[in-house]
Scaffold this motif. Structure first.
Motif, PDB file in Angstrom:
ATOM      1  N   ASN A  50     -14.913 -28.976  12.572  1.00  0.00           N
ATOM      2  CA  ASN A  50     -15.327 -27.579  12.374  1.00  0.00           C
ATOM      3  C   ASN A  50     -16.731 -27.296  12.908  1.00  0.00           C
ATOM      4  O   ASN A  50     -17.360 -26.322  12.500  1.00  0.00           O
ATOM      5  N   GLN A  51     -17.210 -28.160  13.767  1.00  0.00           N
ATOM      6  CA  GLN A  51     -18.586 -27.984  14.241  1.00  0.00           C
ATOM      7  C   GLN A  51     -18.779 -26.687  15.038  1.00  0.00           C
ATOM      8  O   GLN A  51     -19.881 -26.146  15.074  1.00  0.00           O
ATOM      9  N   ASP A  52     -17.701 -26.198  15.643  1.00  0.00           N
ATOM     10  CA  ASP A  52     -17.820 -24.952  16.402  1.00  0.00           C
ATOM     11  C   ASP A  52     -17.604 -23.708  15.534  1.00  0.00           C
ATOM     12  O   ASP A  52     -17.830 -22.575  15.991  1.00  0.00           O
ATOM     13  N   ILE A  53     -17.152 -23.910  14.312  1.00  0.00           N
ATOM     14  CA  ILE A  53     -16.855 -22.784  13.424  1.00  0.00           C
ATOM     15  C   ILE A  53     -18.021 -22.488  12.486  1.00  0.00           C
ATOM     16  O   ILE A  53     -18.345 -21.328  12.217  1.00  0.00           O
ATOM     17  N   PHE A  54     -18.656 -23.549  11.973  1.00  0.00           N
ATOM     18  CA  PHE A  54     -19.728 -23.381  10.976  1.00  0.00           C
ATOM     19  C   PHE A  54     -20.953 -22.718  11.595  1.00  0.00           C
ATOM     20  O   PHE A  54     -21.314 -23.009  12.748  1.00  0.00           O
ATOM     21  N   ASN A  55     -21.582 -21.883  10.768  1.00  0.00           N
ATOM     22  CA  ASN A  55     -22.874 -21.346  11.186  1.00  0.00           C
ATOM     23  C   ASN A  55     -23.970 -22.370  10.871  1.00  0.00           C
ATOM     24  O   ASN A  55     -23.702 -23.431  10.293  1.00  0.00           O
ATOM     25  N   GLU A  56     -25.190 -22.053  11.223  1.00  0.00           N
ATOM     26  CA  GLU A  56     -26.283 -23.014  11.084  1.00  0.00           C
ATOM     27  C   GLU A  56     -26.545 -23.395   9.627  1.00  0.00           C
ATOM     28  O   GLU A  56     -26.824 -24.551   9.312  1.00  0.00           O
ATOM     29  N   ASP A  57     -26.457 -22.401   8.741  1.00  0.00           N
ATOM     30  CA  ASP A  57     -26.674 -22.705   7.317  1.00  0.00           C
ATOM     31  C   ASP A  57     -25.618 -23.668   6.793  1.00  0.00           C
ATOM     32  O   ASP A  57     -25.923 -24.623   6.064  1.00  0.00           O
ATOM     33  N   THR A  58     -24.373 -23.428   7.147  1.00  0.00           N
ATOM     34  CA  THR A  58     -23.291 -24.299   6.681  1.00  0.00           C
ATOM     35  C   THR A  58     -23.463 -25.710   7.236  1.00  0.00           C
ATOM     36  O   THR A  58     -23.256 -26.709   6.533  1.00  0.00           O
ATOM     37  N   LYS A  59     -23.831 -25.798   8.499  1.00  0.00           N
ATOM     38  CA  LYS A  59     -24.079 -27.120   9.096  1.00  0.00           C
ATOM     39  C   LYS A  59     -25.186 -27.868   8.351  1.00  0.00           C
ATOM     40  O   LYS A  59     -25.112 -29.081   8.146  1.00  0.00           O
ATOM     41  N   GLN A  60     -26.203 -27.111   7.946  1.00  0.00           N
ATOM     42  CA  GLN A  60     -27.316 -27.724   7.226  1.00  0.00           C
ATOM     43  C   GLN A  60     -26.859 -28.242   5.866  1.00  0.00           C
ATOM     44  O   GLN A  60     -27.217 -29.350   5.449  1.00  0.00           O
TER      45      GLN A  60
END
Length: 392
Positions: free
Chosen positions: A201-211
């Motif tokens: 899901n690396q292309d779906i998550f926004n920056e906050d979610t990735k963090q």
């Protein structure tokens, strides 16, 4: 000797079962040498340790006469037991009691609390009355007999405490193992799911979610490191039970450093010669694994270096593990070896320490008759210096 019917006196209303049990079960050899000195001090024919308990009397140990040669004189033993100091009977006094001894000197055997356990009887001393020096010497010897009893009491207490501590440690070890195992299994699933979630899901998550996902990943890996360290710490007792063997340093470090030298930016140098005689190889491996791992993890430089040096003194094998890592301030030199103590520093992967690795190292070294010290300067590096006791 047959049981007599001596009744307990006032002092025996509060028995001292520990002292009595020790006196009753101790080896005769513990007392026979002191009885020999008692007899020699008074130039007597023999001496005996007479025990009285619950209306019964028997000869615990003797010198110069067999137990059967010592007559049953219950009334006399009771009279002596009621005394506070040394009492001497002349042949005439004994004759009036229908006792065929050519003189007798005796002293009650009392504990510190005043409990009378028995008497020391010295048969037929050559000189009566006793001189002040003889009386003093006899009192000193009686104290030594009580010291034997006291030492055995303390030794028994120590053994019971040791057994209790060993039992508690085994229970704690089992608890740590069970809890850690129960944590590791779901934790492995969490780590796998987080990695899978990141990958798919690396292309779906926004920056906050990735963090947030990254925080979860770091926390999970830190917890796994903590659990693994906890298991190693409590299993170190098992490591110390391994048989000792000779260790040739070059092949030992050749195999060990292969685990850390996969990164071309890591340089580890170590002794090319030397043999350790009769050491615990498993414990030594764990010590170097922890020290080298720490030296590489807490090093943010591009080129990481670890240098291991060795020398043998008359009593110890001495090692130094020097790195060019982040270093440690002097006020934290002692803290870093305390279990669960961390310095709130993250390793080069961003993970916090568990405070277990160096505590395990110190524990293993202490059990091997050695110790560890540190020299360090922030941003320059650290040097861990430790010793292992030589057995040959």
């Amino acid at each position: 000797m047959p049981h007599s019917q001596i009744q307990s006196n006032e002092n025996r209303r509060h028995p001292a079962p520990e002292e009595f049990h020790i006196l009753k079960t101790s080896s005769n050899k513990d007392f026979s040498d002191l009885l020999f000195l008692c007899a020699e001090t008074l130039k007597a024919q023999g001496a005996a340790l007479v025990i009285l308990e619950n209306g019964n009397t028997w000869i615990k140990s003797s010198y110069g006469a067999s137990h059967k040669e010592i007559p049953e004189v219950e009334d006399l033993w009771q009279e002596i037991l009621d005394q506070e100091e040394i009492i001497v009977f002349t042949p005439e006094e004994l004759s009036k009691k229908s006792i065929d001894f050519n003189g007798l000197a005796a002293v009650p055997l009392k504990t510190v609390s005043g409990e009378k356990l028995g008497i020391i009887a010295i048969f037929e001393p050559q000189e009566m009355p006793l001189s002040p020096n003889q009386e003093h010497a006899l009192q000193v010897l009686v104290k030594q007999i009580l010291n034997v009893v006291g030492f055995r009491k303390q030794n028994n207490l120590y053994k019971r405490m040791q057994q209790d501590l060993e039992q508690r440690y085994r229970e704690l070890e089992r608890f740590a193992s069970v809890v850690s195992h129960d944590i590791k299994s779901p934790l492995a699933n969490i780590i796998s799911l987080i990695d899978l979630l990141k990958e798919e899901n690396q292309d779906i998550f926004n920056e906050d979610t990735k963090q947030y996902i990254e925080f979860l990943s770091q926390a999970s890996h830190s917890l796994r490191s903590y659990v693994d360290g906890l298991l190693v710490f409590y299993r170190s007792e098992r490591i110390l039970e391994k048989e000792e063997e000779d260790v040739e340093l070059k092949p030992f470090f050749d195999n060990l450093t292969k685990l850390f030298s996969v990164d071309p930016e890591v340089e580890i140098t170590y002794p090319q010669h030397g043999i350790l005689k009769k050491v615990n190889k498993a414990a030594l491996t764990q010590i170097f694994m922890n020290l080298i791992s720490n030296a590489l993890k807490y090093n943010h430089k591009d080129q990481r270096r670890v240098n291991i040096s060795f020398r043998a003194s008359e009593d110890f094998y001495e090692f130094e593990v020097q790195d060019n890592g982040n270093g440690i301030s002097e006020e934290n030199f002692e803290k870093i070896f305390d279990l669960f103590t961390t310095l709130d520093l993250n390793d080069r992967e961003g993970n916090p320490g568990s405070g277990i690795g160096l505590a395990t190292v110190k524990k293993l070294l202490n059990h091997m008759g050695g110790d560890i010290q540190i020299e360090s300067e922030p941003e320059i590096g650290s040097n861990f210096i430790f010793q292992i006791k030589r057995s040959c």
